[in-house]
Enzyme design. Structure first.
Site, PDB file in Angstrom:
ATOM      1  N   ASP A  11     -65.415 -22.848  21.915  1.00 28.58           N
ATOM      2  CA  ASP A  11     -65.569 -24.368  21.769  1.00 28.58           C
ATOM      3  C   ASP A  11     -65.269 -24.386  20.345  1.00 28.58           C
ATOM      4  OD1 ASP A  11     -66.644 -26.885  21.194  1.00 28.58           O
ATOM      5  OD2 ASP A  11     -68.256 -26.674  22.156  1.00 28.58           O
ATOM      6  N   TYR A 232     -80.202 -22.615  18.023  1.00 27.06           N
ATOM      7  CA  TYR A 232     -79.239 -23.065  18.984  1.00 27.06           C
ATOM      8  C   TYR A 232     -77.797 -23.786  18.597  1.00 27.06           C
ATOM      9  CZ  TYR A 232     -77.347 -26.106  22.760  1.00 27.06           C
ATOM     10  OH  TYR A 232     -76.518 -26.545  23.757  1.00 27.06           O
ATOM     11  N   LYS A 235     -73.987 -23.947  24.156  1.00 28.29           N
ATOM     12  CA  LYS A 235     -73.998 -22.679  25.235  1.00 28.29           C
ATOM     13  C   LYS A 235     -73.169 -22.006  25.318  1.00 28.29           C
ATOM     14  CE  LYS A 235     -77.799 -22.430  27.590  1.00 28.29           C
ATOM     15  NZ  LYS A 235     -79.379 -22.321  27.166  1.00 28.29           N
ATOM     16  N   ARG A 269     -77.925 -30.566  25.938  1.00 29.82           N
ATOM     17  CA  ARG A 269     -78.291 -29.728  24.896  1.00 29.82           C
ATOM     18  C   ARG A 269     -78.811 -28.170  25.387  1.00 29.82           C
ATOM     19  NH1 ARG A 269     -79.544 -33.324  20.971  1.00 29.82           N
ATOM     20  NH2 ARG A 269     -79.430 -35.415  21.540  1.00 29.82           N
TER      21      ARG A 269
HETATM   22  P1  13P Z   1     -71.760 -27.070  24.652  1.00 28.92           P
HETATM   23  O1  13P Z   1     -72.277 -25.776  24.484  1.00 28.92           O
HETATM   24  O2  13P Z   1     -70.742 -27.095  25.740  1.00 28.92           O
HETATM   25  O3  13P Z   1     -70.730 -27.390  23.518  1.00 28.92           O
HETATM   26  O4  13P Z   1     -72.538 -28.103  24.789  1.00 28.92           O
HETATM   27  C1  13P Z   1     -73.793 -28.176  24.058  1.00 28.92           C
HETATM   28  C2  13P Z   1     -74.826 -29.242  24.216  1.00 28.92           C
HETATM   29  O5  13P Z   1     -75.750 -29.279  23.545  1.00 28.92           O
HETATM   30  C3  13P Z   1     -74.463 -30.318  25.281  1.00 28.92           C
HETATM   31  O6  13P Z   1     -75.445 -31.319  25.311  1.00 28.92           O
HETATM   32 MG    MG Z   2     -69.701 -28.263  22.465  1.00 31.69          MG
HETATM   33 MG    MG Z   3     -69.073 -25.798  26.206  1.00 32.10          MG
END
Ligand code: 13P
Ligand code: MG
Ligand code: MG
Ligand code: 13P
Length: 368
Positions: A11, A232, A235, A269
């Site tokens: 990402d 964090y 994801k 999140r």
């Molecule tokens: P990603 O891991 O796809 O960037 O999404 C993060 C997120 O916090 C979505 O609410």
């Molecule tokens: Mg993202």
């Molecule tokens: Mg993503």
């Protein structure tokens, strides 16, 4: 010939939140891999996909797994894409590039990696999967069902070439000093495999091999970003490669388990549970930053050259599944933060809730 398939995904920024990379970003990554990789003979062929906000580079080449030049190509392509992301003010520009300098192997630097090297069969079909808004453990159940359960993989009963079963290599992704892995054989050690794979957060299928031939069938990414970043940052959004037909399950057997829309960690999140929705290639993200999605492209590879991809979840059957998965998503979302709708504290402790809990702890009093 011996061919290596490498998928490296990251990402590096997206439009309008964690939704989708911009066209300009995707073009830049494509152009970079074409100029610096394919034209220079470093790789044979490649494809660029996005799944939600993640960009995946699928490459075929002759250089084996963990090749520093191939990894550097992907790293530099993501850096070039990040520059575009910054110039357009995209959200989370460079989100998954957690280290500054490339150090020979992209693993442990943020991007997810799945790679396999094998002697090409005369016909060599394989599947490329990419998920968004979830973690590597999301593949545990579908892989268990496709490679170890005749209720989903009829070939385990019907095909003599699969009668010996498969060897699962499972990684303990909580261990950060190195790769802590265990090898277990299906069907004899089925209950042990299940005992580990029930815990999607900690134990993750890394590889699967045919026990009859020793050939590799599956390579999946195992990156847990919070273990690298210590907080964090988004994801993990895993990718995987699955060889199909012949000594391996048929394409439809691998796809069949995705009809469950099983609940996985991720969603808004990265802090909730939600059902994994099979979507068309290059899909975006929407409701509650989700739901968690999975896309699949089928290919054949011959002498290192890839065919065009076939979109495995672009079929009327999956429209019905998407409706059902939407219902599952809404049902769990109705209870907001309560109980299983949100992840356990141990998975959230990389985020901002730690500060809040600290403050609240101080205000607790024990009554006499
Ligand atoms: P990603 O891991 O796809 O960037 O999404 C993060 C997120 O916090 C979505 O609410
Ligand atoms: Mg993202
Ligand atoms: Mg993503
Ligand atoms: P075909 O007869 O269409 O080749 O299909 C064979 C098969 O095994 C499908 O899973």
């Amino acid at each position: 010939m011996r061919v290596t398939l490498s998928v490296i995904k990251a990402d590096i920024g997206s439009v309008g939140g964690h939704i989708k990379p911009s066209e300009k970003l995707l073009s830049r990554v494509r152009e970079f891999v074409e100029e610096e990789g394919r034209k220079k003979g470093l790789i044979e062929d490649f494809y660029i996909f996005h799944t939600g906000d993640d960009v995946a580079i699928l490459m075929s080449h002759k250089r084996g797994v963990a090749n520093p030049d191939v990894h550097k190509l992907a790293w530099d392509a993501f850096r070039a894409g990040t520059e575009v992301a910054k110039s357009q003010g995209l959200y989370g520009a460079g989100q998954d590039l957690l280290k500054d300098a490339f150090s020979g192997n992209i693993r442990g630097m943020g991007p997810a990696v799945a790679e396999m090297e094998f002697e090409e069969r005369p016909n060599e079909p394989f599947l490329f999967f990419a998920a968004d808004k979830t973690e590597p453990g999301a593949f545990n159940l579908p892989l268990y069902l496709a490679f170890a359960d005749p209720m989903y993989c009829s070939g385990l009963i019907l095909s003599p070439s699969m009668a010996n079963g498969f060897k699962f290599t499972i990684m303990d992704v909580n261990y950060t000093e190195g790769d802590r892995v265990i090898e277990l054989n299906a069907p004899e050690e089925l209950y042990d495999i299940a005992a580990l794979l029930r815990d999607n957060e900690r134990f993750v299928v890394e590889k699967i091999h045919s026990r009859r031939t020793g050939e590799i069938a599956v390579a999946a990414s195992t990156t847990r970003l919070h273990n690298i970043a210590g907080k964090y940052v988004g994801k993990d959004d895993p990718v995987m490669l699955v060889r199909v037909q012949g000594d391996f399950p048929a394409t439809g057997e691998v796809l069949s388990a995705f009809s469950i829309g099983h609940y996985v960690a991720g969603f808004m999140r990265g802090s909730h549970n939600g059902p994994l929705m099979p979507v068309k290639l290059n899909s975006t993200i929407s409701f509650f930053d989700g739901p968690p999605i999975i896309s699949c492209a089928a290919f054949c590879v011959h002498e290192g050259k890839l065919t065009e991809p076939v979109d495995c979840f672009d079929h009327p059957f999956w429209d019905y599944i998407r409706m059902r998965v939407s219902e599952k998503a809404l049902e769990l979302r109705r209870q907001g933060f309560s109980g299983p709708a949100m992840l356990h504290y141990s998975e959230l402790e990389y985020g901002g809730i730690v500060e809040k809990m600290k403050k609240l702890e101080e205000r607790f009093k024990v009554r006499g």
